[in-house]
Design an enzyme around this catalytic site. Structure first.
Site, short mmCIF file in Angstrom:
data_model
loop_
_atom_site.label_atom_id
_atom_site.label_comp_id
_atom_site.label_asym_id
_atom_site.label_seq_id
_atom_site.Cartn_x
_atom_site.Cartn_y
_atom_site.Cartn_z
N GLU A 169 0.81 -1.21 0.00
CA GLU A 169 0.00 0.00 0.00
C GLU A 169 0.85 1.26 0.00
OE1 GLU A 169 -3.12 0.03 2.83
OE2 GLU A 169 -3.91 -1.88 2.13
N GLU A 362 -5.19 -8.66 0.98
CA GLU A 362 -5.89 -8.29 2.22
C GLU A 362 -7.37 -8.07 1.95
OE1 GLU A 362 -4.32 -5.01 4.53
OE2 GLU A 362 -2.26 -5.59 4.05
#
Ligand code: GCO
Length: 459
Positions: A169, A362
């Protein structure tokens, strides 16, 4: 009462769970580990809820045998974790720490002994403080130090570890860490944020080159957290919606998959993007073996009362602000938008013809259901996971090449600036005793893995 039918996933689909070093390991000053930016940030007054920090976390560092056994008991086929750069190269650049390397050798050996495929991430936000002191990812030199770190990891573990991701991320580290300041290192500087957004990708490209020089046969990827940008309530300006989409989504996929940043974002950024040098984006666009997608929710925005800057995590976006949560949401205040998951994956497939196979690295929900008599009935988490796995299967059935799913997270853990109040684990952690208690969702997920799909589920 409506019924969701039983569903099966492709037979070669892999099932796992994910964590990250600073969120679960603890032992922050043990065996040579040196501080990261998150050690400093979490020990800075007022930065993290309840004054929480990762000093102990889940104490995974001292419980790795039992935790890997727990993964095996749940039938995990693969496990995504991150390597703490400050544990293996304490100041980030001068020397390797043999005790830190040894701990990851132990973790990897335990996983392999239990038939669980390791999937390490090299950078999950815990930059060595020693590099932050020379400017962190604002300093182009850090890009080279990262590539050296990546080469060392490939050299050290690449004989037994094939599947790696470079960054987790990068939007969060760049824009929450340097735009809004809500994450470490806690800066509020739009040019720093854009510079870090670029330098992380440049570091990714150089790291992929370096790892491939060290070892053949590695499967290399990067983990991005895309979201649909959705205007709800007071209609937002479509041009600004598009710009948020450019910063949050297209910046990362365009650069890594097409070798060019989105022109509209570069134009809007102007001198904010001065760090981009000729040839950089070609370096970034190294061929990838897989793409990691973290999906949680659609980002809901609305028009603001004026044309000012309202979201420092999206520099140069004007007149637009987050929309108050109207939809049903989790303990994080995140809306539950499974249809957005399907939509996003199909969009990525259509927009990027060279998109490599996807792993959902995720997906999960925070709910704080209590443990009573050794049980935790977390039906809301099960429902979230069920809905999103059904949405994922819809995307697969539309032809999106998704090879696996890592639930976030195996354990309740340190949820960054929100500390330990936000619980994502399918396994409950009592942070006083550190006792682990599998929740009903862990038992449900164990059965999903064993069955290779979803049971009937009643709304
Ligand atoms: C992220 C991080 C995780 C978070 C999880 C819940 O995606 O933000 O990778 O570390 O804990 O997503 O916010």
């Amino acid at each position: 009462m409506s019924q969701r039918p039983a569903l099966r996933f492709p037979s070669d689909f892999v099932w796992g769970a994910a964590t990250a070093a600073y969120q679960i390991e603890g032992a922050v000053a043990e065996d040579g580990r040196r501080p990261s930016v998150w050690d400093r940030y979490s020990h800075t007054e007022g930065k993290v809820a309840n004054g929480d920090n990762g000093d102990i976390a889940c104490d995974h560092y001292h419980r790795v045998e039992a935790d890997v056994q727990l993964m095996a008991d749940l039938g995990l086929q693969t496990y995504r974790f991150s390597i703490a750069w400050p544990r293996v190269i304490p100041d980030g650049r001068t020397r390797a720490n043999q005790a830190g390397l040894a701990w990851y050798h132990r973790l990897i050996d335990l996983l392999l002994e239990h038939g669980i495929t390791p999937c390490p991430t090299l950078f999950h936000w815990d930059l060595p403080e020693g590099l932050e002191e020379i400017g962190g990812f604002r300093n182009r030199d850090t890009v080279s130090w990262f590539a050296d770190y990546a080469a060392l990891m490939a050299q050290e573990f690449g004989d037994r570890v094939t599947m790696w991701s470079t960054f987790n991320e990068p939007w969060c580290y760049a824009y929450l860490g340097h735009g809004s300041g809500a994450h470490a290192p806690g800066l509020r500087d739009p040019k720093a944020a854009v510079t870090v957004a670029h330098h992380q990708l440049l570091a990714h490209g150089l790291a992929v080159q370096a790892m491939r020089s060290e070892r053949d046969g590695l499967a290399l990827g990067i983990v991005i957290n895309p979201s649909n940008i959705v205007s709800e309530g007071v209609e937002a300006d479509e041009a600004e919606i598009r710009m948020i989409d450019g910063i949050h989504n297209r910046w990362w996929f365009d650069a890594t998959l097409t070798g060019a940043y989105p022109a509209d974002v570069i134009e809007r950024y102007g001198e904010l993007a001065d760090a981009v040098q000729p040839g950089d984006v070609e370096t970034i666009a190294q061929p990838l073996d897989w793409m990691g997608i973290n999906y949680y929710f659609d980002i809901l925005v609305q028009q603001a009362a004026d044309r000012g800057l309202h979201m420092p995590e999206y520099p140069a976006v004007v007149g637009t602000e987050p929309s108050p949560m109207r939809a049903v949401h989790t303990d994080m205040g995140w809306p539950i938008t499974p249809a957005g998951f399907t939509e996003l994956l199909v969009r990525l497939r259509d927009d990027y013809p060279n998109l490599p196979p996807i792993y959902i690295t995720e997906n999960g929900a925070a709910y704080d259901d209590p443990v009573v008599d050794g049980r935790c009935h977390d039906e809301r988490r099960i429902d979230y996971l069920d809905l999103h796995l059904r949405a994922l299967l819809d995307a697969i059935e539309e032809g999106v090449d998704v090879r696996g799913y890592y639930q976030w997270s195996l354990l309740d853990n340190f949820e960054w600036a929100l500390g330990y109040d936000k619980r994502f684990g399918i396994v409950h952690v009592d942070f006083d005793t550190l006792e682990r208690t599998p929740r009903d969702s862990a038992l449900w997920y164990r059965d999903v893995i064993a069955r290779g799909g979803l049971p009937e589920h009643s709304d």
